[in-house]
Scaffold this motif. Structure first.
Motif, PDB file in Angstrom:
ATOM      1  N   VAL A 193      -6.122   7.937  10.050  1.00  0.00           N
ATOM      2  CA  VAL A 193      -5.265   6.993  10.499  1.00  0.00           C
ATOM      3  C   VAL A 193      -4.460   6.371   9.111  1.00  0.00           C
ATOM      4  O   VAL A 193      -3.275   6.182   9.177  1.00  0.00           O
ATOM      5  CB  VAL A 193      -6.116   5.823  11.283  1.00  0.00           C
ATOM      6  N   LEU A 194      -5.263   6.090   7.980  1.00  0.00           N
ATOM      7  CA  LEU A 194      -4.744   5.821   6.800  1.00  0.00           C
ATOM      8  C   LEU A 194      -3.419   6.646   6.121  1.00  0.00           C
ATOM      9  O   LEU A 194      -2.474   6.290   5.922  1.00  0.00           O
ATOM     10  CB  LEU A 194      -5.648   5.367   5.858  1.00  0.00           C
ATOM     11  N   ALA A 195      -3.781   8.079   6.526  1.00  0.00           N
ATOM     12  CA  ALA A 195      -2.708   8.903   6.089  1.00  0.00           C
ATOM     13  C   ALA A 195      -1.543   8.897   6.925  1.00  0.00           C
ATOM     14  O   ALA A 195      -0.538   8.858   6.277  1.00  0.00           O
ATOM     15  CB  ALA A 195      -3.539  10.254   6.143  1.00  0.00           C
ATOM     16  N   HIS A 196      -1.912   8.530   8.198  1.00  0.00           N
ATOM     17  CA  HIS A 196      -0.835   8.609   9.080  1.00  0.00           C
ATOM     18  C   HIS A 196       0.276   7.705   8.831  1.00  0.00           C
ATOM     19  O   HIS A 196       1.537   7.666   8.832  1.00  0.00           O
ATOM     20  CB  HIS A 196      -1.351   8.667  10.582  1.00  0.00           C
ATOM     21  N   TYR A 197      -0.327   6.310   8.737  1.00  0.00           N
ATOM     22  CA  TYR A 197       0.416   5.084   8.284  1.00  0.00           C
ATOM     23  C   TYR A 197       1.080   5.186   6.696  1.00  0.00           C
ATOM     24  O   TYR A 197       1.565   4.083   6.465  1.00  0.00           O
ATOM     25  CB  TYR A 197      -0.064   3.800   8.801  1.00  0.00           C
ATOM     26  N   GLY A 198       0.406   5.997   5.933  1.00  0.00           N
ATOM     27  CA  GLY A 198       0.687   5.993   4.510  1.00  0.00           C
ATOM     28  C   GLY A 198       0.185   4.679   3.846  1.00  0.00           C
ATOM     29  O   GLY A 198       0.661   4.362   2.678  1.00  0.00           O
ATOM     30  N   VAL A 199      -0.964   4.466   4.156  1.00  0.00           N
ATOM     31  CA  VAL A 199      -1.811   3.400   3.717  1.00  0.00           C
ATOM     32  C   VAL A 199      -2.848   3.661   2.583  1.00  0.00           C
ATOM     33  O   VAL A 199      -3.594   4.823   3.177  1.00  0.00           O
ATOM     34  CB  VAL A 199      -2.687   2.422   4.755  1.00  0.00           C
ATOM     35  N   SER A 200      -2.836   3.219   1.495  1.00  0.00           N
ATOM     36  CA  SER A 200      -4.193   3.538   0.500  1.00  0.00           C
ATOM     37  C   SER A 200      -4.698   2.495   0.071  1.00  0.00           C
ATOM     38  O   SER A 200      -4.381   1.386   0.079  1.00  0.00           O
ATOM     39  CB  SER A 200      -3.296   4.276  -0.630  1.00  0.00           C
ATOM     40  N   LEU A 201      -6.163   2.574   0.245  1.00  0.00           N
ATOM     41  CA  LEU A 201      -6.874   1.377   0.037  1.00  0.00           C
ATOM     42  C   LEU A 201      -7.237   1.539  -1.469  1.00  0.00           C
ATOM     43  O   LEU A 201      -7.406   2.230  -2.096  1.00  0.00           O
ATOM     44  CB  LEU A 201      -8.178   1.583   0.849  1.00  0.00           C
TER      45      LEU A 201
END
Length: 78
Positions: A59-67
């Protein structure tokens, strides 16, 4: 029956009618108005999109989010 007794009876029936109508209106409002929604109680739509396996990384990869590296114990609900 004298006019005084008839007037008194009319008043009682009129007051009783108002009380009965108020009770019925309250009951109808209680039945028809929606209650407070529980934020945890929702139905998933049948056409909801689930990305890949539904894991956090997907899900993070799909939305381009990095923690940030300091982020630990991250949870989400797919």
């Amino acid at each position: 029956m004298s006019e005084g007794k008839r007037g008194s009876a009319r008043w009682r029936y009129g007051a009783l009618s108002v009380v009965v109508i108020a009770i019925l209106a309250g009951a109808a409002a209680w039945l028809l108005l929606p209650g407070e929604a529980d934020p945890h109680d929702y139905l998933r739509e049948p056409d909801d999109v689930v990305y890949g396996d539904g894991s956090l990384a997907t899900v993070l990869a799909h939305y381009g989010v990095s923690l940030p590296d300091q982020a630990t114990d991250v949870r989400f609900h797919p």
